[in-house]
Motif scaffolding. Structure first.
Motif, short mmCIF file in Angstrom:
data_model
loop_
_atom_site.label_atom_id
_atom_site.label_comp_id
_atom_site.label_asym_id
_atom_site.label_seq_id
_atom_site.Cartn_x
_atom_site.Cartn_y
_atom_site.Cartn_z
N PHE A 221 2.57 1.81 -3.53
CA PHE A 221 1.50 2.25 -4.43
C PHE A 221 1.18 3.41 -4.15
CE2 PHE A 221 -2.91 2.65 -5.82
CZ PHE A 221 -3.11 1.76 -6.88
N HIS A 222 0.88 3.94 -3.13
CA HIS A 222 0.91 5.43 -2.77
C HIS A 222 1.81 6.53 -3.24
CE1 HIS A 222 -3.22 4.96 -1.26
NE2 HIS A 222 -2.87 4.09 -0.48
N LYS B 129 -1.19 -9.80 -2.42
CA LYS B 129 -1.64 -8.59 -2.55
C LYS B 129 -0.63 -7.76 -3.31
CE LYS B 129 -3.27 -4.59 0.09
NZ LYS B 129 -3.47 -4.08 1.48
N ALA C 168 -7.11 1.44 -8.97
CA ALA C 168 -7.04 2.58 -7.91
C ALA C 168 -6.58 1.98 -6.42
CB ALA C 168 -8.69 2.98 -7.59
N LYS C 169 -5.97 0.71 -6.50
CA LYS C 169 -5.67 0.29 -5.34
C LYS C 169 -5.09 -1.02 -5.58
CE LYS C 169 -9.70 -2.02 -3.60
NZ LYS C 169 -10.83 -2.10 -2.58
N PRO C 170 -4.34 -1.60 -4.75
CA PRO C 170 -3.56 -3.22 -4.84
C PRO C 170 -4.75 -4.07 -4.93
CG PRO C 170 -2.16 -1.76 -3.19
CD PRO C 170 -3.52 -1.01 -3.49
N PHE D 289 0.50 -5.15 -7.21
CA PHE D 289 -0.07 -4.28 -8.28
C PHE D 289 1.09 -4.46 -9.31
CE2 PHE D 289 2.57 -1.38 -5.61
CZ PHE D 289 3.25 -0.42 -6.54
N ASP E 102 0.61 -1.13 0.02
CA ASP E 102 -0.05 -0.11 -0.03
C ASP E 102 0.91 1.29 0.10
OD1 ASP E 102 -2.46 -1.08 0.10
OD2 ASP E 102 -2.11 -1.82 2.06
#
Length: 120
Positions: A72-73, A103, A93-95, A105, A69
């Protein structure tokens, strides 16, 4: 006999632009020489090497990360577009959480090389 992975060579038509992309993707820059750039990847390295031709093909490189997370951000803040290959490479828009529990991306670098970032 084998000690581990030393480095992976990524061929790039514009290694300086690729080096900037890898920095934005969160890789730690180590050194550069003659349009070649090295980044830290765990105990190994990624080497960006100039080439007139690149052939990323179907290969995907998976990187283990502590907190998907946070990364990702960070990449979103840097202007990169996380995608999901299982959704045709569409932006996400999110993993995502895979059926098998990972989990993750993905990102695609400027030369088409595919990178998956998976929380371990």
């Amino acid at each position: 006999m084998h000690k581990g992975l030393h480095h992976v060579v990524i061929f790039s038509k514009d290694p300086d632009a690729s080096a900037e992309w890898y920095r934005k993707a969160g890789f730690e820059y180590i050194r550069g020489y003659d349009r070649m750039h090295w980044f830290q990847l765990g105990d190994g390295e990624i080497m960006i090497h100039p080439s007139d031709e690149v052939s990323p093909g179907k290969t995907a490189i998976h990187v283990a990360v502590e907190n998907v997370d946070v990364l990702f951000h960070r990449v979103m803040h840097e202007g990169l577009d996380p995608v999901d290959h299982q959704e045709g490479g569409n932006k996400i828009a999110k993993p995502v959480v895979r059926e098998w529990g990972d989990k993750e991306f993905e990102l695609v670098d400027p030369d088409g090389h595919k990178w998956a970032f998976t929380e371990i």
